[in-house]
Design a protein around this motif. Structure first.
Motif, PDB file in Angstrom:
ATOM      1  N   ALA A  43       0.860  -1.196   0.000  1.00  0.00           N
ATOM      2  CA  ALA A  43       0.000   0.000   0.000  1.00  0.00           C
ATOM      3  C   ALA A  43       0.893   1.241   0.000  1.00  0.00           C
ATOM      4  N   GLU A  44       0.303   2.413   0.270  1.00  0.00           N
ATOM      5  CA  GLU A  44       1.117   3.624   0.082  1.00  0.00           C
ATOM      6  C   GLU A  44       1.895   4.061   1.318  1.00  0.00           C
ATOM      7  N   GLY A  45       1.219   4.135   2.446  1.00  0.00           N
ATOM      8  CA  GLY A  45       1.916   4.600   3.637  1.00  0.00           C
ATOM      9  C   GLY A  45       0.990   4.544   4.832  1.00  0.00           C
ATOM     10  N   PRO A  46       1.545   4.467   6.037  1.00  0.00           N
ATOM     11  CA  PRO A  46       0.735   4.344   7.241  1.00  0.00           C
ATOM     12  C   PRO A  46      -0.204   5.540   7.432  1.00  0.00           C
ATOM     13  N   GLY A  47      -1.384   5.255   7.937  1.00  0.00           N
ATOM     14  CA  GLY A  47      -2.320   6.311   8.322  1.00  0.00           C
ATOM     15  C   GLY A  47      -2.104   6.656   9.798  1.00  0.00           C
ATOM     16  N   GLU A  50      -2.100   3.582  12.181  1.00  0.00           N
ATOM     17  CA  GLU A  50      -0.881   2.774  12.026  1.00  0.00           C
ATOM     18  C   GLU A  50       0.316   3.480  12.665  1.00  0.00           C
ATOM     19  N   PRO A  56       0.857  -2.185  10.024  1.00  0.00           N
ATOM     20  CA  PRO A  56       0.064  -1.751   8.867  1.00  0.00           C
ATOM     21  C   PRO A  56      -1.421  -2.116   8.990  1.00  0.00           C
ATOM     22  N   PHE A  57      -2.257  -1.232   8.497  1.00  0.00           N
ATOM     23  CA  PHE A  57      -3.695  -1.480   8.365  1.00  0.00           C
ATOM     24  C   PHE A  57      -4.375  -1.928   9.659  1.00  0.00           C
ATOM     25  N   SER A  61      -9.552   1.024   7.198  1.00  0.00           N
ATOM     26  CA  SER A  61      -9.211   0.408   5.907  1.00  0.00           C
ATOM     27  C   SER A  61      -8.690  -1.018   6.101  1.00  0.00           C
ATOM     28  N   ASN A  83       4.084  -1.184   3.098  1.00  0.00           N
ATOM     29  CA  ASN A  83       3.791   0.103   2.471  1.00  0.00           C
ATOM     30  C   ASN A  83       5.005   0.614   1.709  1.00  0.00           C
ATOM     31  N   HIS A 157      -7.477   0.822  -3.406  1.00  0.00           N
ATOM     32  CA  HIS A 157      -7.063   0.953  -2.014  1.00  0.00           C
ATOM     33  C   HIS A 157      -8.306   0.828  -1.122  1.00  0.00           C
TER      34      HIS A 157
HETATM   35  N1  URA Z   1      -3.306   2.933   4.354  1.00  0.00           N
HETATM   36  C1  URA Z   1      -2.131   2.524   3.816  1.00  0.00           C
HETATM   37  O1  URA Z   1      -1.828   2.825   2.671  1.00  0.00           O
HETATM   38  N2  URA Z   1      -1.337   1.780   4.582  1.00  0.00           N
HETATM   39  C2  URA Z   1      -1.617   1.416   5.821  1.00  0.00           C
HETATM   40  O2  URA Z   1      -0.816   0.729   6.446  1.00  0.00           O
HETATM   41  C3  URA Z   1      -2.851   1.857   6.351  1.00  0.00           C
HETATM   42  C4  URA Z   1      -3.668   2.614   5.606  1.00  0.00           C
END
Ligand code: URA
Length: 186
Positions: A43-47, A50, A56-57, A61, A83, A157
């Motif tokens: 995925a793209e990056g931690p929210g 996270e 992650p996640f 989501s 990510n 996503h």
């Molecule tokens: N969205 C992301 O792209 N990565 C995560 O780890 C959580 C939410």
């Protein structure tokens, strides 16, 4: 090329200062999952959740992701999930190209560790970084290409599905294809 263990990589990530995202983070988020899995989800990056949890996640989501996996008989424990950038971009903005670039070595080492047969990009940012810079997620999600003996695909996503639930049936169909592809590859 030297290989690192998961624990070694996690230590590097936890103490990383390769880009300015490090200054605003609460916790760096190393990928997590089954190191023997043949599928790597990126995925793209931690929210925000996270960033708080270091995993992650873990937010809403993550629930959508778990539902999609469950729908096709898969679980988080069957996959490895990571990510592009390991630190939360402020205000949930897209990670900048230079931040993505700075973080790429970690993803490379994770890939070397896992040696996946299939890589699934969760969303546009990951697909444009991993598959092609001009990748069109709306048009191309759920299609597969093979590069250097590794299959690549993308799905929406999970947060895009949270914003627009009408994407759910297509996402379910894409996860079914992922499951079938893994069946072929095993
Ligand atoms: N969205 C992301 O792209 N990565 C995560 O780890 C959580 C939410």
């Amino acid at each position: 090329m030297e290989l690192y263990t998961y624990e070694e990589l996690k230590k590097f990530v936890d103490h990383c200062g390769r880009c300015s995202l490090a200054q605003g983070r609460n916790r760096a988020v190393m990928g997590k999952g089954n190191l023997h899995s043949s599928v790597l989800f990126i995925a793209e990056g931690p929210g925000r959740n996270e960033d708080r949890d270091g995993v992650p996640f873990t937010g809403r989501s993550g629930e959508v992701l778990d539902q999609l996996l469950q729908k096709v008989g898969m679980r988080r424990e069957d996959i490895y999930l990571t990510n592009i950038v390991k630190c939360h971009p402020p205000g949930n903005r897209d990670p900048l190209p230079q931040e993505q670039e700075a973080c790429m070595p970690y993803l490379k080492y994770e890939t070397l560790l896992l040696r996946p047969k299939l890589i699934v990009c969760l969303g546009r940012i990951a697909a444009q970084r991993i598959i092609r810079p001009d990748y069109r997620i709306m048009r191309e999600h759920g299609t597969f290409i093979c590069r250097k003996n590794v299959w690549l695909t993308s799905v929406y996503h999970p947060s895009a599905i949270l914003r627009d639930e009408s994407k759910l049936p297509e996402a379910e169909a894409d996860f079914r294809k992922i499951k079938d592809k893994l069946g072929e590859l095993e």
